[in-house]
Design a protein around this motif. Structure first.
Motif, PDB file in Angstrom:
ATOM      1  N   GLN A   1       6.358  19.424  24.174  1.00 43.80           N
ATOM      2  CA  GLN A   1       5.037  19.393  24.792  1.00 43.80           C
ATOM      3  C   GLN A   1       4.340  20.742  24.716  1.00 43.80           C
ATOM      4  OE1 GLN A   1       5.526  17.862  28.734  1.00 43.80           O
ATOM      5  NE2 GLN A   1       6.133  15.849  28.018  1.00 43.80           N
ATOM      6  N   GLY A   2       5.100  21.788  24.487  1.00 42.59           N
ATOM      7  CA  GLY A   2       4.513  23.113  24.315  1.00 42.59           C
ATOM      8  C   GLY A   2       3.812  23.643  25.541  1.00 42.59           C
ATOM      9  N   ARG A   3       4.413  23.501  26.687  1.00 45.93           N
ATOM     10  CA  ARG A   3       3.791  23.985  27.914  1.00 45.93           C
ATOM     11  C   ARG A   3       3.843  25.506  27.978  1.00 45.93           C
ATOM     12  NH1 ARG A   3       4.224  19.684  32.291  1.00 45.93           N
ATOM     13  NH2 ARG A   3       4.771  17.841  31.090  1.00 45.93           N
ATOM     14  N   LYS A   4       2.746  26.117  28.466  1.00 46.59           N
ATOM     15  CA  LYS A   4       2.650  27.567  28.534  1.00 46.59           C
ATOM     16  C   LYS A   4       3.800  28.191  29.303  1.00 46.59           C
ATOM     17  CE  LYS A   4      -2.275  28.447  28.340  1.00 46.59           C
ATOM     18  NZ  LYS A   4      -3.409  28.975  29.102  1.00 46.59           N
ATOM     19  N   GLU A   5       4.160  27.578  30.421  1.00 47.29           N
ATOM     20  CA  GLU A   5       5.210  28.165  31.252  1.00 47.29           C
ATOM     21  C   GLU A   5       6.566  28.187  30.556  1.00 47.29           C
ATOM     22  OE1 GLU A   5       4.713  23.828  32.548  1.00 47.29           O
ATOM     23  OE2 GLU A   5       3.368  25.491  32.171  1.00 47.29           O
ATOM     24  N   ASN A   6       6.715  27.450  29.474  1.00 55.17           N
ATOM     25  CA  ASN A   6       7.973  27.418  28.731  1.00 55.17           C
ATOM     26  C   ASN A   6       7.939  28.273  27.471  1.00 55.17           C
ATOM     27  OD1 ASN A   6       9.139  25.559  30.525  1.00 55.17           O
ATOM     28  ND2 ASN A   6       8.076  23.889  29.510  1.00 55.17           N
ATOM     29  N   ASP A   7       6.831  28.976  27.251  1.00 61.77           N
ATOM     30  CA  ASP A   7       6.722  29.818  26.059  1.00 61.77           C
ATOM     31  C   ASP A   7       7.718  30.966  26.129  1.00 61.77           C
ATOM     32  OD1 ASP A   7       4.686  28.361  24.973  1.00 61.77           O
ATOM     33  OD2 ASP A   7       3.093  29.733  25.589  1.00 61.77           O
ATOM     34  N   PRO A   8       8.324  31.310  24.999  1.00 64.51           N
ATOM     35  CA  PRO A   8       9.181  32.490  24.971  1.00 64.51           C
ATOM     36  C   PRO A   8       8.340  33.744  25.217  1.00 64.51           C
ATOM     37  CG  PRO A   8       9.275  31.292  22.874  1.00 64.51           C
ATOM     38  CD  PRO A   8       8.268  30.615  23.731  1.00 64.51           C
ATOM     39  N   GLU A   9       8.973  34.819  25.633  1.00 67.34           N
ATOM     40  CA  GLU A   9       8.262  36.062  25.942  1.00 67.34           C
ATOM     41  C   GLU A   9       7.430  36.569  24.767  1.00 67.34           C
ATOM     42  OE1 GLU A   9       7.739  37.688  28.851  1.00 67.34           O
ATOM     43  OE2 GLU A   9       8.721  35.926  29.687  1.00 67.34           O
ATOM     44  N   TRP A  10       7.928  36.446  23.548  1.00 72.85           N
ATOM     45  CA  TRP A  10       7.183  36.990  22.416  1.00 72.85           C
ATOM     46  C   TRP A  10       5.897  36.213  22.169  1.00 72.85           C
ATOM     47  CZ3 TRP A  10       6.305  34.571  17.673  1.00 72.85           C
ATOM     48  CH2 TRP A  10       7.023  33.395  17.439  1.00 72.85           C
ATOM     49  N   ILE A  11       5.858  34.937  22.518  1.00 69.65           N
ATOM     50  CA  ILE A  11       4.621  34.159  22.398  1.00 69.65           C
ATOM     51  C   ILE A  11       3.616  34.648  23.444  1.00 69.65           C
ATOM     52  CG2 ILE A  11       3.597  31.867  22.727  1.00 69.65           C
ATOM     53  CD1 ILE A  11       5.065  32.028  20.118  1.00 69.65           C
ATOM     54  N   LYS A  12       4.095  34.912  24.649  1.00 69.07           N
ATOM     55  CA  LYS A  12       3.216  35.454  25.689  1.00 69.07           C
ATOM     56  C   LYS A  12       2.680  36.814  25.261  1.00 69.07           C
ATOM     57  CE  LYS A  12       5.658  32.964  29.288  1.00 69.07           C
ATOM     58  NZ  LYS A  12       6.593  33.042  30.413  1.00 69.07           N
TER      59      LYS A  12
ATOM     60  N   LYS B   1      -6.889  42.976  14.794  1.00 69.26           N
ATOM     61  CA  LYS B   1      -6.368  41.613  14.960  1.00 69.26           C
ATOM     62  C   LYS B   1      -6.118  40.971  13.595  1.00 69.26           C
ATOM     63  CE  LYS B   1      -8.656  40.822  19.367  1.00 69.26           C
ATOM     64  NZ  LYS B   1      -9.717  40.097  20.070  1.00 69.26           N
ATOM     65  N   LYS B   2      -7.052  41.201  12.677  1.00 73.13           N
ATOM     66  CA  LYS B   2      -6.901  40.642  11.337  1.00 73.13           C
ATOM     67  C   LYS B   2      -5.687  41.247  10.634  1.00 73.13           C
ATOM     68  CE  LYS B   2      -9.273  40.022   6.956  1.00 73.13           C
ATOM     69  NZ  LYS B   2     -10.456  40.302   6.156  1.00 73.13           N
ATOM     70  N   GLN B   3      -5.517  42.554  10.755  1.00 78.96           N
ATOM     71  CA  GLN B   3      -4.364  43.219  10.144  1.00 78.96           C
ATOM     72  C   GLN B   3      -3.060  42.700  10.744  1.00 78.96           C
ATOM     73  OE1 GLN B   3      -5.554  47.246  11.051  1.00 78.96           O
ATOM     74  NE2 GLN B   3      -6.139  47.641   8.927  1.00 78.96           N
ATOM     75  N   LEU B   4      -3.036  42.545  12.061  1.00 84.56           N
ATOM     76  CA  LEU B   4      -1.846  42.049  12.735  1.00 84.56           C
ATOM     77  C   LEU B   4      -1.490  40.647  12.247  1.00 84.56           C
ATOM     78  CD1 LEU B   4       0.230  42.660  14.977  1.00 84.56           C
ATOM     79  CD2 LEU B   4      -1.345  41.600  16.579  1.00 84.56           C
ATOM     80  N   ARG B   5      -2.491  39.804  12.147  1.00 84.27           N
ATOM     81  CA  ARG B   5      -2.288  38.430  11.670  1.00 84.27           C
ATOM     82  C   ARG B   5      -1.797  38.415  10.228  1.00 84.27           C
ATOM     83  NH1 ARG B   5      -7.002  36.605  12.964  1.00 84.27           N
ATOM     84  NH2 ARG B   5      -7.967  37.104  10.996  1.00 84.27           N
ATOM     85  N   GLU B   6      -2.414  39.226   9.387  1.00 84.42           N
ATOM     86  CA  GLU B   6      -2.014  39.269   7.976  1.00 84.42           C
ATOM     87  C   GLU B   6      -0.578  39.764   7.812  1.00 84.42           C
ATOM     88  OE1 GLU B   6      -5.038  41.657   6.139  1.00 84.42           O
ATOM     89  OE2 GLU B   6      -6.458  39.990   6.054  1.00 84.42           O
ATOM     90  N   LEU B   7      -0.220  40.810   8.550  1.00 84.63           N
ATOM     91  CA  LEU B   7       1.148  41.317   8.488  1.00 84.63           C
ATOM     92  C   LEU B   7       2.141  40.258   8.964  1.00 84.63           C
ATOM     93  CD1 LEU B   7       0.742  44.958   9.832  1.00 84.63           C
ATOM     94  CD2 LEU B   7       1.480  44.289   7.533  1.00 84.63           C
TER      95      LEU B   7
ATOM     96  N   ILE C   1       2.030  37.761  22.233  1.00 85.06           N
ATOM     97  CA  ILE C   1       0.954  37.523  21.267  1.00 85.06           C
ATOM     98  C   ILE C   1      -0.356  37.252  22.006  1.00 85.06           C
ATOM     99  CG2 ILE C   1       0.047  35.895  19.546  1.00 85.06           C
ATOM    100  CD1 ILE C   1       2.945  35.583  18.539  1.00 85.06           C
ATOM    101  N   ALA C   2      -0.290  36.404  23.008  1.00 84.66           N
ATOM    102  CA  ALA C   2      -1.495  36.068  23.770  1.00 84.66           C
ATOM    103  C   ALA C   2      -2.089  37.307  24.434  1.00 84.66           C
ATOM    104  CB  ALA C   2      -1.175  35.005  24.810  1.00 84.66           C
ATOM    105  N   ILE C   3      -1.244  38.144  24.989  1.00 84.98           N
ATOM    106  CA  ILE C   3      -1.716  39.365  25.634  1.00 84.98           C
ATOM    107  C   ILE C   3      -2.347  40.296  24.600  1.00 84.98           C
ATOM    108  CG2 ILE C   3      -0.951  41.482  26.797  1.00 84.98           C
ATOM    109  CD1 ILE C   3       1.145  39.658  28.231  1.00 84.98           C
ATOM    110  N   SER C   4      -1.716  40.427  23.457  1.00 86.68           N
ATOM    111  CA  SER C   4      -2.240  41.314  22.409  1.00 86.68           C
ATOM    112  C   SER C   4      -3.587  40.845  21.898  1.00 86.68           C
ATOM    113  CB  SER C   4      -1.255  41.402  21.242  1.00 86.68           C
ATOM    114  OG  SER C   4      -0.075  42.044  21.642  1.00 86.68           O
ATOM    115  N   VAL C   5      -3.728  39.555  21.734  1.00 82.30           N
ATOM    116  CA  VAL C   5      -4.987  39.002  21.229  1.00 82.30           C
ATOM    117  C   VAL C   5      -6.104  39.202  22.249  1.00 82.30           C
ATOM    118  CG1 VAL C   5      -6.142  36.854  20.567  1.00 82.30           C
ATOM    119  CG2 VAL C   5      -3.876  37.382  19.673  1.00 82.30           C
ATOM    120  N   LYS C   6      -5.766  39.147  23.523  1.00 81.67           N
ATOM    121  CA  LYS C   6      -6.771  39.344  24.572  1.00 81.67           C
ATOM    122  C   LYS C   6      -7.032  40.815  24.855  1.00 81.67           C
ATOM    123  CE  LYS C   6      -5.679  35.086  27.027  1.00 81.67           C
ATOM    124  NZ  LYS C   6      -5.149  34.526  28.263  1.00 81.67           N
ATOM    125  N   SER C   7      -6.213  41.690  24.296  1.00 81.80           N
ATOM    126  CA  SER C   7      -6.342  43.121  24.580  1.00 81.80           C
ATOM    127  C   SER C   7      -7.585  43.691  23.908  1.00 81.80           C
ATOM    128  CB  SER C   7      -5.094  43.855  24.110  1.00 81.80           C
ATOM    129  OG  SER C   7      -5.079  43.941  22.704  1.00 81.80           O
TER     130      SER C   7
END
Length: 67
Positions: free
Chosen positions: A8-19, A34-40, A21-27
């Motif tokens: 189901q992919g619930r947010k509360e079950n996301d591994p720490e590294w996925i969280k 962001k483009k460089q990070l995604r490409e790498l 990513i979300a923090i980095s994208v919102k930073s």
């Protein structure tokens, strides 16, 4: 974590590294960073790295260049 929650992919079950990513994208990263990070990240995935390892390596490379 149960298989049902994984599927189901619930947010509360996301591994720490996925969280991370979300923090980095919102930073305060610029669009260019962001483009460089995604490409790498995708480059490392194509090279056969596991997603978590690819993410960590992409972050570390950008950090070396003064993210």
């Amino acid at each position: 974590m149960s298989k049902e929650n994984e599927i189901q992919g619930r947010k509360e079950n996301d591994p720490e590294w996925i969280k991370d990513i979300a923090i980095s994208v919102k930073s305060r990263m610029t669009d260019k960073q962001k483009k460089q990070l995604r490409e790498l990240y995708f480059e490392y995935i194509q090279d056969g790295m596991k997603p978590k390892e690819a993410w960590e390596k992409a972050k570390n490379v950008l950090a070396c260049f003064g993210k």
